[in-house]
Design a protein around this motif. Structure first.
Motif, PDB file in Angstrom:
ATOM      1  N   ILE A  17       1.230  23.346   4.415  1.00 28.61           N
ATOM      2  CA  ILE A  17       1.172  22.226   3.472  1.00 28.61           C
ATOM      3  C   ILE A  17       1.410  20.960   4.295  1.00 28.61           C
ATOM      4  O   ILE A  17       2.534  20.656   4.678  1.00 28.61           O
ATOM      5  CB  ILE A  17       2.225  22.354   2.354  1.00 28.61           C
ATOM      6  N   GLN A  18       0.311  20.280   4.579  1.00 26.44           N
ATOM      7  CA  GLN A  18       0.396  19.100   5.431  1.00 26.44           C
ATOM      8  C   GLN A  18       0.257  17.835   4.599  1.00 26.44           C
ATOM      9  O   GLN A  18      -0.125  17.893   3.436  1.00 26.44           O
ATOM     10  CB  GLN A  18      -0.727  19.159   6.475  1.00 26.44           C
ATOM     11  N   GLU A  19       0.568  16.723   5.251  1.00 25.20           N
ATOM     12  CA  GLU A  19       0.493  15.470   4.487  1.00 25.20           C
ATOM     13  C   GLU A  19      -0.970  15.109   4.209  1.00 25.20           C
ATOM     14  O   GLU A  19      -1.850  15.375   5.019  1.00 25.20           O
ATOM     15  CB  GLU A  19       1.232  14.357   5.236  1.00 25.20           C
ATOM     16  N   THR A  66      -1.857  11.950   2.648  1.00 23.15           N
ATOM     17  CA  THR A  66      -1.750  10.606   2.080  1.00 23.15           C
ATOM     18  C   THR A  66      -3.113   9.949   1.850  1.00 23.15           C
ATOM     19  O   THR A  66      -3.410   9.495   0.749  1.00 23.15           O
ATOM     20  CB  THR A  66      -0.893   9.725   3.011  1.00 23.15           C
ATOM     21  N   VAL A  87       5.499  18.684   1.249  1.00 16.13           N
ATOM     22  CA  VAL A  87       5.045  18.975   2.611  1.00 16.13           C
ATOM     23  C   VAL A  87       5.926  20.068   3.223  1.00 16.13           C
ATOM     24  O   VAL A  87       7.141  20.069   3.063  1.00 16.13           O
ATOM     25  CB  VAL A  87       5.114  17.705   3.489  1.00 16.13           C
ATOM     26  N   GLY A  88       5.279  21.005   3.892  1.00 12.58           N
ATOM     27  CA  GLY A  88       6.019  22.062   4.581  1.00 12.58           C
ATOM     28  C   GLY A  88       6.551  23.135   3.658  1.00 12.58           C
ATOM     29  O   GLY A  88       7.240  24.051   4.103  1.00 12.58           O
TER      30      GLY A  88
END
Lengths: 319, 542
Positions: B76-78, B80, B233-234
C-alpha cells in the motif's frame, strides 16, 4: 530520599544520553541539506522547488540553530510529518509502540515463567537428567537466529500442519492465532537464554554458605529454594529480563517484518527503507527513551531484590 | 459481407480497407487486425463479426457470482497524485475508482472506456474523441471534456514532473469540441495514441483535483466501479462497490488490499492459510513452493517486462562506445537467463523490444566474443582491464542480483572487474536514473516503440541511459506513425538496430511472470502490464 536522589541522577543521565543521541541522529540525517529536500519532496521535484522548500523551512540557517530548533520542536511534541505514511508522526508512533508492546508482553509471558522455572529446576540439581535436557534445549534455541526459526515455524505450523495463519497483520483487531508464531519465535531465543542465566545463577546460590547451613539445619528442599535461594538467584535473571524490554520493542524488526506485524519494528524498518528522515529521527529518539527508562526500572528492581545494593550509593556513583 | 463500423459512427479511416485486405490474404493475423482497427476507432463487435469470431470476450465457463470480499496482498503505497505514480502496484489501487479514456486488454487490444469512440484524421495528427455521456463522478458531477482537458494539460505542462510529459510530448493542443467531445492535435502522427492513454499514469481525475488539495486519497472522487473507503499507507486500503456506478456493475462487494511487507514467503504463507485470496506477484524463487500448495492456482504469462543494465553514454568510462561494446560482447545473455531465472523466459538481444510486442523485429543475434571484448578494451586504453560498478535495488526480487552476479562472472573473463552496489528497493528508485551503470526493471508496454519512446528518445524524462540520437528519434517517429501491423516490425528494424549498435545496455532476457491465487478466484487476468482491473473478478463458492 535515596530513591528520589537516585531517580534524579538517573534522569539526568538519561537526558544527557538522549541529547547525545539526538545530536548524532540529527547530524547523520540532516547535515546534507540537499538530501533532505529530495527525501521530503520526492525524486520528481525540481531544483527550484527544492530550493524554495529549503528556504521556507529554515534550512539555510546554521546547523546549530537548526539543531536547536529541531530539538525544541521534538521536545514539544512536534515531530513533523512522515513522508512515506503521509501522516503526523506523533499520531503514528503510539499505536505502533502499543502493538510492539503487546507482542513483547506476549513474549515475556512465555519467556519469564518458562525460562525461570526451567533454569531454577536445572540449577537445583546440576548434572541431573533434567539439567542436561534444559541445557541442551537452551543451547539449541539460542543458537538459532530468529529469521531461521521464523521460517522453520512457518513451514511446520502454516504450510504443513495448517494450524496457524502465515501473516500477523491484525487487521481485524487482536487475534490470538495471529500472534502465536511471532511470540513463539521471540520466546524461543530468549527463553533459552534466560534459562541458562537462571541456571548458572541458581547453581552459584545453591553453593553459598547460607544455603548449606539451611540444608544442614534440615530445611526441606522446597523451603531452601523458596526462602533462601530464589530471591538471590533472581538478581541476574531480572537484569536479563529488563534488558529484553528495549530489545523486544525495537530489536524485533526481523520477526515483525517476517510476519507483516505492524509494530514499532516495521515502522522503523519502513522509515529507514523509504528514507523517511523525520520518522527515523523520531523512532531513534523513542528507542533511546525506552532503553534509558528500562535501565532505571532495572536498577530499581535490582535494589529491591538485593538490599545490599544501596540506591544512595548508586545515586552518588559509589559502589 | 459484414461491414465494419466505428464506435463514433464516423466514416472508417482510410487505412481500414487496406487492413481488411491484409487480414483476408493472411498478411496479418487476427490479433494484429483487432489491435490496429481498434486504434482507428473501429468497434470491436464489428471487427470480431468481420473475422467471424464474435466480439472478443473473456473466456468463461461459469456464470459469475456477485458478492463477497476479495483480499489482495500488495504494497500500500502513497497515491497522492496519480500522474506522478512511479509504481504500477500503486496504480492498481486507484484503478478501482479512477478510470481511463481507453482500456487495453490482456491481448493488447484497445477498447472504449470513458471515451466511447475516437476518430483519427487521415494523417493521424488530429484525434476526435467522444466521451460516454453516462459517465459520472462519485460526487454526482457529470464527466465533461473539461475534466479531460484539465488532466492532459497537467501531464504536458512545462513544470510537469510526470512521465506523461515525455510520453505525450507530441500533443500540441487539446480542446473542447462539444458537450461530450474533445480534440487532441499532435505535432506528428502517432497511431497508438488510444493505447497510450491507458498508461498507468493516465487515470482521469476530477477537474477540481488541484483546488480540492491535490491529494487523491484525501478526497477520492472517481468515476470507477468502486469507492475508496479506507486507506492507510503500509497497512491496508479498502474499496467498496458503488451502487450508483454509471457502467456495468462490478461483481465483488468489497476489495481489501493488504500490505504484507516485502517478503513473498510471507505472502504465500498468508495465501496458504486463507488470509488473502490473491498475490500481486511472486518470483521465480517461490516457484516450487507455490506449485506445491494445495488449493492455490499458479498464474503465469509472458510479457515485455525486463531487466535493463544500462550505461550512461555521457559518463566516464561509458562515454567511450568501445567500453560499452566490450561489456555487451562479454555478457552471456543465455547464461543469465538459465542461471538467474532458471530458463523461464525468452532470450533477448540488448535492444529492449520483445517478441511479445506486435512491432518486434528479430535482429540477427551478435554472438558472445570475449576476445573481441578484450581487444576493444585495450583499444580504449584499458589493456589491464577496468573497474566498473553497477547499482541495483532488487526491486522485483533477488533474481535481479542473481542476474548481475552472472554478468559479473561473464565480464571477469574479459578483464572487467564489476562491483555490485546493492541497495534496498526503495532506495534504488531515487537514484535509478542517476547512477552511471544501473540495473532497472522496466514494465511491459504493448508496443516496443512505446518503451523506446519513453526510455531512449533524446532528452526524455525517463531516459536513464542519456542516449541521444537524432537518427534514432527520426526512425522512431516514422515507426510510431505506421498503422499496418505487418509494416510496423519492418519500420522497427532500423530503430532496433540503431539502439543495439549504440551498445547502451545489456538486456539479457524476458522473464516470465508469476503470481498465485486461491482456487476460488475467477476472472482474474494476469495482464502483461500488471494493470489489474478488478470489476470482472469474482469469487466462486469454495
Amino acid at each position: 530520599m535515596a530513591v528520589t536522589l537516585f531517580i534524579i541522577r538517573k534522569l539526568g543521565g538519561a537526558i544527557a544520553t538522549m541529547l547525545t543521541v539526538s545530536l548524532l541522529v540529527f547530524l547523520a540525517l540532516e547535515v546534507n541539506v540537499a538530501d533532505v529536500a529530495v527525501k521530503v519532496l520526492g525524486q520528481f521535484s525540481t531544483d527550484a522547488q527544492r530550493a524554495t522548500w529549503l528556504a521556507a523551512n529554515g534550512y539555510n540557517d546554521p546547523v546549530v540553530l537548526r539543531y536547536l530548533r529541531w530539538l525544541g520542536a521534538f521536545v514539544t511534541g512536534d515531530w513533523g510529518t512522515s513522508t512515506y505514511y503521509r501522516t503526523e508522526i506523533a499520531s503514528l508512533i503510539p499505536g505502533r509502540l502499543a502493538a510492539s508492546g503487546i507482542l513483547a508482553g506476549g513474549a515475556l509471558l512465555v519467556i519469564i515463567p518458562v525460562g525461570l522455572i526451567a533454569g531454577v529446576l536445572a540449577g537445583m540439581r546440576p548434572g541431573s537428567l533434567l539439567d542436561r535436557l534444559v541445557s541442551l534445549v537452551s543451547v539449541l534455541t539460542t543458537s538459532i537466529p530468529d529469521f531461521a526459526s521464523a521460517v522453520f515455524l512457518s513451514a511446520v505450523f502454516v504450510f504443513w500442519l495448517k494450524w496457524l495463519p502465515g501473516a500477523s497483520t491484525m487487521l481485524s483487531g487482536f487475534s490470538i492465532s495471529e500472534i502465536v508464531l511471532p511470540v513463539l519465535v521471540l520466546a524461543l531465543y530468549s527463553t533459552g537464554y534466560l534459562a541458562r542465566v537462571t541456571r548458572a545463577s541458581m547453581i552459584d546460590v545453591m553453593g553459598t554458605h547460607y544455603v548449606r547451613t539451611a540444608r544442614l539445619k534440615g530445611a526441606s528442599p522446597t523451603r531452601i529454594v523458596l526462602r533462601h535461594a530464589l530471591r538471590n538467584a533472581l538478581i541476574t535473571p531480572v537484569t536479563v529480563i529488563m534488558l529484553q524490554f528495549p530489545w523486544l520493542l525495537s530489536g524485533v524488526i526481523v520477526v515483525e517484518v517476517f510476519y507483516a506485524y505492524k509494530g514499532f519494528g516495521t515502522l522503523l524498518y519502513d522509515a529507514a527503507l523509504n528514507s523517511d528522515i523525520y520518522l527515523v529521527e523520531a523512532c531513534a529518539m523513542v528507542s533511546v527513551l525506552v532503553v534509558v527508562a528500562t535501565q532505571i526500572l532495572s536498577d530499581l528492581a535490582y535494589s529491591w531484590l538485593n538490599p545490599r545494593v544501596s540506591l544512595a550509593d548508586a545515586a552518588m556513583g559509589r559502589g | 459481407m459484414i461491414e465494419l463500423k466505428t464506435n463514433s459512427g464516423a466514416p472508417l479511416h482510410r487505412d481500414v480497407a487496406d487492413l481488411c485486405e491484409r487480414v483476408r490474404s493472411g498478411a496479418i493475423d487476427r490479433r494484429g487486425f483487432l489491435r490496429a482497427t481498434a486504434w482507428l476507432g473501429v468497434s470491436m463487435a464489428s471487427a470480431g463479426a468481420f473475422l467471424g469470431m464474435g466480439e472478443p470476450a473473456f473466456a468463461q465457463d461459469e456464470a459469475p457470482v456477485d458478492g463477497g470480499t476479495l483480499r489482495f496482498a500488495c504494497q500500500i503505497q502513497e497515491l497522492t497524485d496519480p500522474m506522478l505514480t512511479s509504481w504500477i502496484e500503486a496504480s492498481n489501487l486507484f484503478r478501482n475508482s479512477l478510470e481511463f479514456l481507453t482500456y487495453v486488454d490482456a491481448n493488447n487490444v484497445t477498447h472504449p472506456y470513458l471515451a466511447k469512440s475516437w476518430t483519427p484524421s487521415g494523417d493521424l495528427k488530429v484525434w476526435d474523441f467522444d466521451l460516454d455521456e453516462r459517465a459520472t463522478w462519485s460526487n454526482g458531477d457529470a464527466l465533461t471534456p473539461e475534466d479531460v482537458i484539465f488532466n492532459i494539460q497537467r501531464w504536458i505542462a512545462p513544470e510537469s514532473q510526470s512521465s506523461n510529459k515525455t510520453a505525450f510530448a507530441a500533443i500540441e493542443s487539446v480542446e473542447k469540441t462539444g458537450d461530450h467531445s474533445f480534440r487532441i492535435t499532435l505535432s506528428r502522427a502517432v497511431s497508438s495514441l488510444p493505447e497510450q492513454l491507458y498508461s498507468y499514469t493516465c487515470p482521469i481525475l476530477h477537474r477540481n483535483f488541484e483546488t480540492d488539495g491535490a491529494n487523491w486519497p484525501a478526497k477520492p472522487v472517481g468515476t470507477g466501479p468502486y469507492g475508496l473507503v479506507t486507506y492507510e499507507v503500509g497497512r491496508q486500503a479498502t474499496f467498496k462497490k458503488r451502487t450508483d456506478y454509471w457502467g456495468t456493475p462490478a461483481h465483488l462487494d468489497e476489495i481489501h488490499y493488504i500490505d504484507l511487507g516485502t517478503d513473498i514467503t510471507t505472502h504465500l504463507a498468508a495465501l496458504a492459510s486463507g488470509q488473502v485470496d490473491i498475490l500481486y506477484r511472486t518470483t521465480i524463487a517461490e516457484y516450487d513452493l507455490m506449485k506445491s500448495l494445495p488449493n492455490v492456482q499458479v498464474l503465469s504469462g509472458r510479457a515485455a517486462n525486463t531487466l535493463v543494465m544500462r550505461m550512461q553514454v555521457d559518463q566516464k568510462p561509458f562515454d567511450d562506445i568501445r567500453v560499452r561494446q566490450a561489456v555487451l560482447l562479454a555478457a552471456d545473455n543465455q547464461q543469465m537467463l538459465d542461471i538467474a531465472y532458471r530458463g523461464e523466459g525468452d532470450i533477448a538481444g540488448n535492444y529492449h523490444v520483445s517478441p511479445t510486442q506486435a512491432d518486434y523485429f528479430p535482429l540477427e543475434p551478435i554472438p558472445r566474443d570475449v576476445a573481441k571484448a578484450k581487444a576493444l578494451l585495450a583499444e580504449a586504453g584499458y589493456a589491464d582491464g577496468i573497474d566498473l560498478e553497477i547499482t541495483l535495488g532488487n526491486t522485483q526480487g533477488k533474481w535481479e542480483q542473481d542476474t548481475a552476479q552472472v554478468l559479473q562472472q561473464n565480464l571477469a573473463e574479459a578483464g572487467i572487474r564489476l562491483a555490485l552496489n546493492v541497495l534496498p528497493a526503495s532506495q534504488y528508485w531515487p537514484v535509478w536514473d542517476k547512477v552511471p551503470f544501473g540495473l532497472t526493471f522496466w514494465a511491459h508496454r504493448p508496443l516496443g516503440s512505446m518503451t523506446l519512446d519513453l526510455a531512449y528518445r533524446s532528452g526524455g524524462a525517463w531516459n536513464e541511459s542519456h542516449f541521444a540520437s537524432p537518427e534514432f528519434d527520426a526512425a522512431l517517429d516514422k515507426a510510431m506513425a505506421v498503422v499496418d501491423p505487418s509494416e510496423r516490425p519492418k519500420a522497427m528494424r532500423g530503430v532496433e538496430t540503431i539502439l543495439r549498435d549504440a551498445a547502451v545496455m545489456v538486456q539479457a532476457y524476458w522473464p516470465s511472470r508469476f503470481t498465485a491465487a486461491a482456487q476460488t478466484v475467477r476472472g482474474f487476468e494476469l495482464h502483461p502490464a500488471d494493470y489489474f482491473r478488478m470489476d470482472g473478478v469474482w469469487l466462486a463458492k469454495a
